[in-house]
Design an enzyme around this catalytic site. Structure first.
Site, PDB file in Angstrom:
ATOM      1  N   SER A   8      19.520  -8.133 -26.475  1.00  0.00           N
ATOM      2  CA  SER A   8      20.692  -7.731 -27.261  1.00  0.00           C
ATOM      3  C   SER A   8      20.648  -6.234 -27.531  1.00  0.00           C
ATOM      4  CB  SER A   8      20.714  -8.491 -28.589  1.00  0.00           C
ATOM      5  OG  SER A   8      21.672  -7.885 -29.426  1.00  0.00           O
ATOM      6  N   HIS A  33      23.182  -8.693 -23.480  1.00  0.00           N
ATOM      7  CA  HIS A  33      23.903  -9.330 -24.579  1.00  0.00           C
ATOM      8  C   HIS A  33      24.548  -8.221 -25.424  1.00  0.00           C
ATOM      9  CE1 HIS A  33      24.746 -12.711 -27.285  1.00  0.00           C
ATOM     10  NE2 HIS A  33      24.459 -11.894 -28.295  1.00  0.00           N
ATOM     11  N   ASP A  35      26.862  -7.506 -28.680  1.00  0.00           N
ATOM     12  CA  ASP A  35      27.348  -8.100 -29.920  1.00  0.00           C
ATOM     13  C   ASP A  35      28.508  -7.285 -30.488  1.00  0.00           C
ATOM     14  OD1 ASP A  35      25.538 -10.352 -30.496  1.00  0.00           O
ATOM     15  OD2 ASP A  35      23.986  -8.804 -30.483  1.00  0.00           O
ATOM     16  N   MET A  37      31.170  -6.806 -33.406  1.00  0.00           N
ATOM     17  CA  MET A  37      31.404  -7.187 -34.813  1.00  0.00           C
ATOM     18  C   MET A  37      32.539  -6.349 -35.383  1.00  0.00           C
ATOM     19  SD  MET A  37      27.502  -7.412 -36.154  1.00  0.00           S
ATOM     20  CE  MET A  37      26.191  -8.116 -35.137  1.00  0.00           C
ATOM     21  N   HIS A  66      29.402 -11.260 -26.911  1.00  0.00           N
ATOM     22  CA  HIS A  66      29.447 -12.210 -28.026  1.00  0.00           C
ATOM     23  C   HIS A  66      30.387 -11.646 -29.087  1.00  0.00           C
ATOM     24  CE1 HIS A  66      26.847 -13.976 -31.603  1.00  0.00           C
ATOM     25  NE2 HIS A  66      28.090 -14.438 -31.601  1.00  0.00           N
ATOM     26  N   MET A  68      32.041 -11.482 -32.474  1.00  0.00           N
ATOM     27  CA  MET A  68      31.984 -11.898 -33.879  1.00  0.00           C
ATOM     28  C   MET A  68      33.135 -11.190 -34.580  1.00  0.00           C
ATOM     29  SD  MET A  68      27.870 -11.680 -34.268  1.00  0.00           S
ATOM     30  CE  MET A  68      27.757 -10.728 -32.760  1.00  0.00           C
ATOM     31  N   MET A 137      23.924 -20.267 -32.895  1.00  0.00           N
ATOM     32  CA  MET A 137      23.358 -19.195 -33.726  1.00  0.00           C
ATOM     33  C   MET A 137      22.106 -19.718 -34.422  1.00  0.00           C
ATOM     34  SD  MET A 137      25.179 -16.427 -33.346  1.00  0.00           S
ATOM     35  CE  MET A 137      24.061 -15.498 -34.387  1.00  0.00           C
ATOM     36  N   GLY A 144      20.838  -7.909 -36.682  1.00  0.00           N
ATOM     37  CA  GLY A 144      19.635  -8.207 -35.914  1.00  0.00           C
ATOM     38  C   GLY A 144      18.438  -8.286 -36.856  1.00  0.00           C
ATOM     39  N   ASP A 175      20.595 -17.632 -30.074  1.00  0.00           N
ATOM     40  CA  ASP A 175      20.710 -16.222 -30.457  1.00  0.00           C
ATOM     41  C   ASP A 175      20.272 -16.002 -31.900  1.00  0.00           C
ATOM     42  OD1 ASP A 175      21.482 -13.593 -30.801  1.00  0.00           O
ATOM     43  OD2 ASP A 175      23.626 -13.962 -30.530  1.00  0.00           O
ATOM     44  N   GLY A 176      19.220 -15.192 -32.055  1.00  0.00           N
ATOM     45  CA  GLY A 176      18.780 -14.796 -33.389  1.00  0.00           C
ATOM     46  C   GLY A 176      17.340 -15.165 -33.669  1.00  0.00           C
ATOM     47  N   SER A 198      15.504  -7.501 -31.488  1.00  0.00           N
ATOM     48  CA  SER A 198      14.369  -6.722 -31.991  1.00  0.00           C
ATOM     49  C   SER A 198      13.071  -7.024 -31.269  1.00  0.00           C
ATOM     50  CB  SER A 198      14.214  -6.889 -33.504  1.00  0.00           C
ATOM     51  OG  SER A 198      14.671  -8.136 -33.928  1.00  0.00           O
TER      52      SER A 198
HETATM   53  C1  DX5 Z   1      23.348 -11.415 -34.616  1.00  0.00           C
HETATM   54  C2  DX5 Z   1      23.535 -11.182 -33.142  1.00  0.00           C
HETATM   55  C3  DX5 Z   1      22.304 -11.259 -32.324  1.00  0.00           C
HETATM   56  C4  DX5 Z   1      21.257 -10.243 -32.703  1.00  0.00           C
HETATM   57  C5  DX5 Z   1      19.922 -10.821 -32.373  1.00  0.00           C
HETATM   58  O1  DX5 Z   1      24.595 -11.458 -35.203  1.00  0.00           O
HETATM   59  O2  DX5 Z   1      24.443 -12.123 -32.594  1.00  0.00           O
HETATM   60  O3  DX5 Z   1      22.606 -11.178 -30.950  1.00  0.00           O
HETATM   61  O4  DX5 Z   1      21.399  -9.026 -32.019  1.00  0.00           O
HETATM   62  O5  DX5 Z   1      18.953  -9.938 -32.823  1.00  0.00           O
HETATM   63  P1  DX5 Z   1      17.455 -10.401 -33.090  1.00  0.00           P
HETATM   64  O6  DX5 Z   1      16.902 -10.861 -31.770  1.00  0.00           O
HETATM   65  O7  DX5 Z   1      16.820  -9.168 -33.606  1.00  0.00           O
HETATM   66  O8  DX5 Z   1      17.511 -11.525 -34.092  1.00  0.00           O
HETATM   67 ZN    ZN Z   2      24.685 -12.191 -30.375  1.00  0.00          ZN
END
Ligand code: DX5
Ligand code: ZN
Length: 219
Positions: A8, A33, A35, A37, A66, A68, A137, A144, A175-176, A198
């Site tokens: 990500s 990936h 994200d 938002m 993805h 959001m 999720m 993250g 994811d997460g 991360s």
């Molecule tokens: C959270 C995101 C994830 C995030 C995951 O809203 O959808 O894709 O980047 O990050 P890590 O792996 O650090 O949990």
């Molecule tokens: Zn994501």
């Protein structure tokens, strides 16, 4: 099928984005990936189309976008144009989900449905035959670096039961909070795609971390 890994970019160093993309290109990772938002559906803001286009221009692997965002229906064509190869929308944001999934597929992208940790997997029953993938999720969306929610394993189990009955070719993405310590267990529980932010970009050696997560996932 071997488990796919999608780093990500949310956790990457944006001042070095080109280098980070290069690293993923040369690594064993399978997808990028991305994200998105909007500060409305989730309390955070990330990339617009302009940045996704630039990522696409360098990426040698497909973009797994993805969304959001509230009201994603309004932007499906725009994400295709920006370079999305896979596009997922949250169950919670689409009042006409069946139609949204059809539109994403018609635009030539793989279509995914995302579900938040509080929503029962059974809600997806009637959309599973239409979707290419479901993204479970395993943290609350928006940030993250959060702690993995353990009920994800039970949810994976339930989703796999539905998948067997309704659409055996469905892919399941988690994811997460994914890292090398839970990748193996997630793969055994039926995850096909793992997202890691991360754990990849926060590591001293991101390439080695990708190799390790893939190895733990058995691929
Ligand atoms: C959270 C995101 C994830 C995030 C995951 O809203 O959808 O894709 O980047 O990050 P890590 O792996 O650090 O949990
Ligand atoms: Zn994501």
């Amino acid at each position: 099928m071997s488990v796919l890994l999608a780093p990500s970019l949310l956790a990457s160093n944006f001042l070095q984005l080109g280098k980070e993309i290069e690293m993923v290109n040369e690594s064993q990772a399978d997808l990028f990936h991305v994200d998105v938002m909007d500060g409305h559906f989730v309390p955070n803001l990330t990339f617009g189309f302009f940045i996704i286009k630039q990522i696409k221009s360098m990426a040698k692997k497909p973009l797994d976008v993805h969304l959001m965002i509230s009201n994603p229906d309004q932007y499906l064509e725009a994400y295709k144009e920006a370079g999305a190869d896979w596009l997922s929308v949250h169950y919670e944001t689409c009042p006409h989900l069946h139609s949204s999934i059809q539109r994403i597929k018609k635009l030539g992208m793989k279509a995914g449905v995302v579900i938040n940790p509080h929503n029962p997997v059974s809600l997806l029953r009637d959309i599973i035959p239409e979707a290419d993938y479901v993204l479970l999720m395993s943290v609350n969306p928006g940030f993250g670096g959060q702690k993995f929610i353990e009920s994800t394993y039970r949810r994976l189990h339930e989703l796999n039961e539905l998948k067997e009955k309704m659409n055996p070719s469905l892919l399941i993405e988690v994811d997460g909070g994914v890292d090398a310590t839970n990748a193996g267990k997630l793969a055994s529980a039926g995850a096909n795609i793992l997202v890691a932010g991360s754990a990849v970009f926060g590591a001293k050696d991101s390439t080695a971390s990708i190799t390790e997560i893939k190895k733990q996932a058995g691929s």
